[in-house]
Design a protein around this motif. Sequence first.
Motif, PDB file in Angstrom:
ATOM      1  N   PHE A 108       4.707  12.172  49.122  1.00 26.37           N
ATOM      2  CA  PHE A 108       4.202  12.915  50.275  1.00 26.37           C
ATOM      3  C   PHE A 108       4.561  14.396  50.167  1.00 26.37           C
ATOM      4  CE2 PHE A 108       4.807  14.134  54.895  1.00 26.37           C
ATOM      5  CZ  PHE A 108       3.458  14.283  55.156  1.00 26.37           C
ATOM      6  N   SER A 109       5.794  14.689  49.756  1.00 28.07           N
ATOM      7  CA  SER A 109       6.209  16.081  49.596  1.00 28.07           C
ATOM      8  C   SER A 109       5.359  16.791  48.552  1.00 28.07           C
ATOM      9  CB  SER A 109       7.690  16.141  49.205  1.00 28.07           C
ATOM     10  OG  SER A 109       8.120  17.474  49.062  1.00 28.07           O
ATOM     11  N   SER A 110       5.021  16.100  47.462  1.00 21.24           N
ATOM     12  CA  SER A 110       4.147  16.684  46.444  1.00 21.24           C
ATOM     13  C   SER A 110       2.754  16.956  47.005  1.00 21.24           C
ATOM     14  CB  SER A 110       4.043  15.748  45.232  1.00 21.24           C
ATOM     15  OG  SER A 110       5.283  15.637  44.569  1.00 21.24           O
ATOM     16  N   ASN A 111       2.272  16.049  47.861  1.00 24.35           N
ATOM     17  CA  ASN A 111       0.961  16.259  48.487  1.00 24.35           C
ATOM     18  C   ASN A 111       0.977  17.483  49.404  1.00 24.35           C
ATOM     19  OD1 ASN A 111       0.095  13.951  47.184  1.00 24.35           O
ATOM     20  ND2 ASN A 111       0.264  12.630  48.974  1.00 24.35           N
ATOM     21  N   ILE A 112       2.075  17.668  50.118  1.00 26.21           N
ATOM     22  CA  ILE A 112       2.205  18.845  50.982  1.00 26.21           C
ATOM     23  C   ILE A 112       2.234  20.115  50.138  1.00 26.21           C
ATOM     24  CG2 ILE A 112       3.749  20.073  52.555  1.00 26.21           C
ATOM     25  CD1 ILE A 112       4.581  17.426  53.733  1.00 26.21           C
ATOM     26  N   SER A 113       3.003  20.091  49.054  1.00 26.41           N
ATOM     27  CA  SER A 113       3.105  21.268  48.178  1.00 26.41           C
ATOM     28  C   SER A 113       1.748  21.627  47.589  1.00 26.41           C
ATOM     29  CB  SER A 113       4.111  20.999  47.057  1.00 26.41           C
ATOM     30  OG  SER A 113       5.419  20.832  47.573  1.00 26.41           O
ATOM     31  N   ALA A 114       0.980  20.614  47.202  1.00 25.28           N
ATOM     32  CA  ALA A 114      -0.349  20.856  46.650  1.00 25.28           C
ATOM     33  C   ALA A 114      -1.273  21.472  47.705  1.00 25.28           C
ATOM     34  CB  ALA A 114      -0.946  19.554  46.127  1.00 25.28           C
ATOM     35  N   ALA A 115      -1.142  21.012  48.939  1.00 27.70           N
ATOM     36  CA  ALA A 115      -1.968  21.565  50.027  1.00 27.70           C
ATOM     37  C   ALA A 115      -1.595  23.028  50.288  1.00 27.70           C
ATOM     38  CB  ALA A 115      -1.779  20.731  51.286  1.00 27.70           C
ATOM     39  N   ARG A 116      -0.318  23.333  50.215  1.00 28.64           N
ATOM     40  CA  ARG A 116       0.120  24.728  50.403  1.00 28.64           C
ATOM     41  C   ARG A 116      -0.404  25.612  49.263  1.00 28.64           C
ATOM     42  NH1 ARG A 116       5.510  22.525  51.837  1.00 28.64           N
ATOM     43  NH2 ARG A 116       5.752  22.617  54.101  1.00 28.64           N
ATOM     44  N   ALA A 117      -0.315  25.111  48.039  1.00 33.24           N
ATOM     45  CA  ALA A 117      -0.787  25.885  46.890  1.00 33.24           C
ATOM     46  C   ALA A 117      -2.283  26.168  47.004  1.00 33.24           C
ATOM     47  CB  ALA A 117      -0.488  25.124  45.596  1.00 33.24           C
ATOM     48  N   LEU A 118      -3.034  25.177  47.462  1.00 34.34           N
ATOM     49  CA  LEU A 118      -4.468  25.362  47.668  1.00 34.34           C
ATOM     50  C   LEU A 118      -4.726  26.408  48.739  1.00 34.34           C
ATOM     51  CD1 LEU A 118      -7.340  24.391  46.964  1.00 34.34           C
ATOM     52  CD2 LEU A 118      -7.083  22.657  48.752  1.00 34.34           C
ATOM     53  N   ALA A 119      -3.914  26.385  49.796  1.00 34.37           N
ATOM     54  CA  ALA A 119      -4.073  27.346  50.883  1.00 34.37           C
ATOM     55  C   ALA A 119      -3.707  28.760  50.446  1.00 34.37           C
ATOM     56  CB  ALA A 119      -3.217  26.935  52.073  1.00 34.37           C
ATOM     57  N   ASP A 120      -2.758  28.889  49.530  1.00 30.95           N
ATOM     58  CA  ASP A 120      -2.425  30.217  49.005  1.00 30.95           C
ATOM     59  C   ASP A 120      -3.620  30.833  48.294  1.00 30.95           C
ATOM     60  OD1 ASP A 120       0.216  30.286  49.901  1.00 30.95           O
ATOM     61  OD2 ASP A 120       0.999  29.320  48.085  1.00 30.95           O
ATOM     62  N   GLN A 121      -4.426  29.996  47.645  1.00 26.52           N
ATOM     63  CA  GLN A 121      -5.596  30.474  46.916  1.00 26.52           C
ATOM     64  C   GLN A 121      -6.821  30.622  47.812  1.00 26.52           C
ATOM     65  OE1 GLN A 121      -5.420  31.427  43.675  1.00 26.52           O
ATOM     66  NE2 GLN A 121      -3.224  30.944  43.866  1.00 26.52           N
ATOM     67  N   ASN A 122      -6.932  29.736  48.798  1.00 28.36           N
ATOM     68  CA  ASN A 122      -8.117  29.751  49.659  1.00 28.36           C
ATOM     69  C   ASN A 122      -7.732  29.376  51.084  1.00 28.36           C
ATOM     70  OD1 ASN A 122     -10.839  29.786  50.489  1.00 28.36           O
ATOM     71  ND2 ASN A 122     -11.088  27.615  50.009  1.00 28.36           N
ATOM     72  N   PRO A 123      -7.086  30.286  51.813  1.00 27.28           N
ATOM     73  CA  PRO A 123      -6.655  29.979  53.182  1.00 27.28           C
ATOM     74  C   PRO A 123      -7.841  29.798  54.121  1.00 27.28           C
ATOM     75  CG  PRO A 123      -6.346  32.312  52.700  1.00 27.28           C
ATOM     76  CD  PRO A 123      -6.735  31.660  51.403  1.00 27.28           C
ATOM     77  N   THR A 124      -7.769  28.775  54.956  1.00 28.25           N
ATOM     78  CA  THR A 124      -8.852  28.499  55.895  1.00 28.25           C
ATOM     79  C   THR A 124      -8.314  27.728  57.095  1.00 28.25           C
ATOM     80  OG1 THR A 124     -10.989  27.362  56.171  1.00 28.25           O
ATOM     81  CG2 THR A 124      -9.425  26.377  54.643  1.00 28.25           C
ATOM     82  N   LEU A 125      -8.992  27.860  58.199  1.00 32.67           N
ATOM     83  CA  LEU A 125      -8.673  27.050  59.376  1.00 32.67           C
ATOM     84  C   LEU A 125      -9.388  25.708  59.331  1.00 32.67           C
ATOM     85  CD1 LEU A 125      -8.799  29.765  62.208  1.00 32.67           C
ATOM     86  CD2 LEU A 125      -6.761  28.693  61.219  1.00 32.67           C
ATOM     87  N   CYS A 126     -10.307  25.555  58.387  1.00 40.85           N
ATOM     88  CA  CYS A 126     -11.110  24.336  58.310  1.00 40.85           C
ATOM     89  C   CYS A 126     -11.046  23.735  56.911  1.00 40.85           C
ATOM     90  CB  CYS A 126     -12.554  24.632  58.691  1.00 40.85           C
ATOM     91  SG  CYS A 126     -12.772  25.360  60.334  1.00 40.85           S
ATOM     92  N   PRO A 127      -9.885  23.196  56.510  1.00 43.07           N
ATOM     93  CA  PRO A 127      -9.752  22.618  55.171  1.00 43.07           C
ATOM     94  C   PRO A 127     -10.531  21.315  55.048  1.00 43.07           C
ATOM     95  CG  PRO A 127      -7.823  22.098  56.468  1.00 43.07           C
ATOM     96  CD  PRO A 127      -8.660  23.029  57.305  1.00 43.07           C
ATOM     97  N   GLU A 128     -10.788  20.910  53.829  1.00 43.21           N
ATOM     98  CA  GLU A 128     -11.467  19.638  53.592  1.00 43.21           C
ATOM     99  C   GLU A 128     -10.640  18.501  54.195  1.00 43.21           C
ATOM    100  OE1 GLU A 128     -13.153  16.891  49.881  1.00 43.21           O
ATOM    101  OE2 GLU A 128     -12.263  18.875  49.498  1.00 43.21           O
ATOM    102  N   GLY A 129     -11.293  17.671  54.983  1.00 43.39           N
ATOM    103  CA  GLY A 129     -10.619  16.565  55.653  1.00 43.39           C
ATOM    104  C   GLY A 129     -10.003  16.928  56.981  1.00 43.39           C
ATOM    105  N   GLY A 130     -10.036  18.201  57.336  1.00 49.57           N
ATOM    106  CA  GLY A 130      -9.395  18.646  58.565  1.00 49.57           C
ATOM    107  C   GLY A 130     -10.092  18.221  59.837  1.00 49.57           C
ATOM    108  N   ALA A 131     -11.348  17.777  59.722  1.00 49.53           N
ATOM    109  CA  ALA A 131     -12.090  17.338  60.903  1.00 49.53           C
ATOM    110  C   ALA A 131     -11.941  15.843  61.150  1.00 49.53           C
ATOM    111  CB  ALA A 131     -13.572  17.693  60.749  1.00 49.53           C
TER     112      ALA A 131
END
Length: 210
Positions: A108-131
């Motif tokens: 789970f921690s690795s999944n969180i880290s990957a999500a943060r890394a993705l957000a560093d490259q492409n920050p958004t309020l509407c990420p994939e799966g966020g709805a």
Amino acid sequence: MKFLDASWERNEHFSFFQSRKNPCFSVSFSVNVAKVYAFKMQHGYRLTDCLYFAAMLAANRVNSFRQRIVDLRPVEFESIDAAFTYIPKGRTLHCNCVAKFDAKFSVFSSNISAARALADQNPTLCPEGGAAQSLIYFSCVPDIPILSATNPWGDPWVDSVPRFLFGKMDDSGNTTMAIEALHSFIDGVHLTEFYKLLTQITESPQQYFC
């Protein structure tokens, strides 16, 4: 995901609260995370990762915390994932991230880290799966000992995701937490069940954070 029909024991309560203009309610409480903090320091994890994991593990074990509304009908998911706010590198405003939950903390921690890394490259309020409704929304205000909290909500027939907020941790390891959710699914008895599970997890991180 399974739909909950008229035989669902909470069907009357669901209809009663969903008929209200605002079926949400909020509760705040304190939980001691001193042992979780010690675990975090020992292994070099982020405290937020540990707190989100403890809350997600407890929530996934309480049926009512996995119940949502899909296509205007109550449903129960087999499992739920985490969505959380994060301030990407070089920015001052937050974005939103989504991380798949896993009962193994390191995954789970690795999944969180990957999500943060993705957000560093492409920050958004509407990420994939966020709805998706199969989520819990997390946020953290580490400098404020929160006593209560409310969140923005959409139409309660569409937006049924609980909101979890963590506040400041004091010198004794106590942190404040606020939960906002639909009363249509969650009563005090379910909150008590969640709180007891959360306390068990935070008191024994070596057992649960395997």
